[in-house]
Design an enzyme around this catalytic site. Structure first.
Site, PDB file in Angstrom:
ATOM      1  CB  ILE A   1      -3.501   1.973  -0.879  1.00  0.00           C
ATOM      2  CG1 ILE A   1      -2.664   2.744  -1.059  1.00  0.00           C
ATOM      3  CG2 ILE A   1      -3.339   0.594  -1.477  1.00  0.00           C
ATOM      4  CD1 ILE A   1      -1.180   1.604  -0.686  1.00  0.00           C
TER       5      ILE A   1
ATOM      6  CE  LYS B   1      -4.492  -0.220   2.434  1.00  0.00           C
ATOM      7  NZ  LYS B   1      -5.009  -1.514   1.262  1.00  0.00           N
TER       8      LYS B   1
ATOM      9  CE1 TYR C   1      -3.748  -2.445   4.950  1.00  0.00           C
ATOM     10  CE2 TYR C   1      -3.157  -5.058   3.719  1.00  0.00           C
ATOM     11  CZ  TYR C   1      -3.820  -3.540   4.506  1.00  0.00           C
ATOM     12  OH  TYR C   1      -5.324  -4.009   3.700  1.00  0.00           O
TER      13      TYR C   1
END
Length: 297
Positions: A204, A162, A134
């Site tokens: 997301i 992400k 992330y």
């Protein structure tokens, strides 16, 4: 379970006294299932993870796994500033039944790119869950470069990223790494439709807390390369993309959730939405039901 389509970064409902709101949490989980999302994240930055006790973390994750685990991925936010603590939190999430660990770059400490590689390899080797990288430098002060991601993508237990940097060049660089074993997911609602059309796996999302069906529809149309319909849905959702950024996340989206009867407050140091933005919140909340109904047609 594969990582694609729409994954909601869940907010954490609190009561007016600051305690967890279990009923609100169940309503939020139900809303996501009804909206047809393809996964959820529990206790990420949108979920105010930094304010949760260990017992609260366990309660949220265990109840999410019980309610929806096995049907769609239930990712757990496990990234902390230290590697040993991140491994410990990842093992905790694994024991509670999470499907994946969403591991943000270590906040505040600003490691080198080589340090990031060592950190993530250790978590992937020892944490007990498939790891999703992330990258959100605006929050962490650390920007994981595409070359670093490329090195990490070869690890068998690092299964995706992400990427919250909405830059087109960054997305293109990451697309070269996409494979059946490594998913590339947007963390930016406002640029997600364009990125999915370009070939990434999904989003997301923050806005899908209140509009799971609408954001799912946008993602599905983008993946199907239905450009006209994608543009139409992205246009409908643009006011929500923008509103969710008027103050630090999750302040705006929690204001919308409160207006549809889920949760009440945030925890310090976050404060409720400034009064100047209340008219916009009221207006957008009034559009939610119609957009969700339209998304099912």
């Amino acid at each position: 379970m594969s990582l694609s389509g729409l994954i909601t970064a869940l907010a954490t409902p609190f009561r007016a006294d600051g305690a967890l709101d279990p009923d609100g949490w169940q309503r939020l989980l139900h809303l996501q299932l009804e909206g047809g999302v393809h996964g959820v994240v529990v206790a990420g930055s949108t979920g105010e993870a930094a304010t949760l006790t260990d017992a609260e973390y366990d309660q949220l994750l265990a109840s999410a796994v019980e309610r929806i685990g096995g049907r769609i991925p239930v990712m757990a936010g496990t990234g902390l500033s230290g590697t040993a603590k991140t491994i410990e939190q990842t093992r905790r999430a694994a024991a509670l039944g999470a499907s994946h660990a969403l591991v943000v770059t270590p906040p505040y400490v600003r490691p080198t790119q080589a340090g990031l590689i060592a950190h993530y390899r250790a978590v992937a080797d020892q944490g007990g869950l498939p790891v999703v990288l992330y990258n959100v430098p605006g929050r962490t002060g650390c920007d994981m470069q595409p070359e670093t991601v490329a090195e990490l993508a070869s690890h068998p237990n690092i299964v995706g990223i992400k990427e919250a940097v909405g830059d087109t060049g960054r997305v293109q660089a990451l697309l070269a790494l996409r494979s059946a074993q490594f998913a590339v997911l947007s963390g930016d609602d406002g640029t997600a439709a364009r990125s999915i059309r370009a070939g990434i796996d999904g989003l997301i999302s923050v806005g899908s807390n209140v509009l799971p069906g609408a954001y799912r529809r946008m993602c599905e149309l983008a993946a199907a390369h239905d450009h006209e319909a994608t543009e139409s849905w992205d246009g409908r959702l643009q006011p929500f993309h923008e509103f969710c950024g008027v103050e630090p996340n999750p302040i705006p989206v929690k204001a919308l959730l409160r207006r549809i009867g889920i949760g009440h407050d945030l925890r310090l140091p976050l404060l409720p939405l400034s009064a100047v933005h209340h008219p916009a919140a009221d207006h957008l909340a009034g559009d939610i039901a119609a957009l969700e109904a339209l998304s099912s047609h």
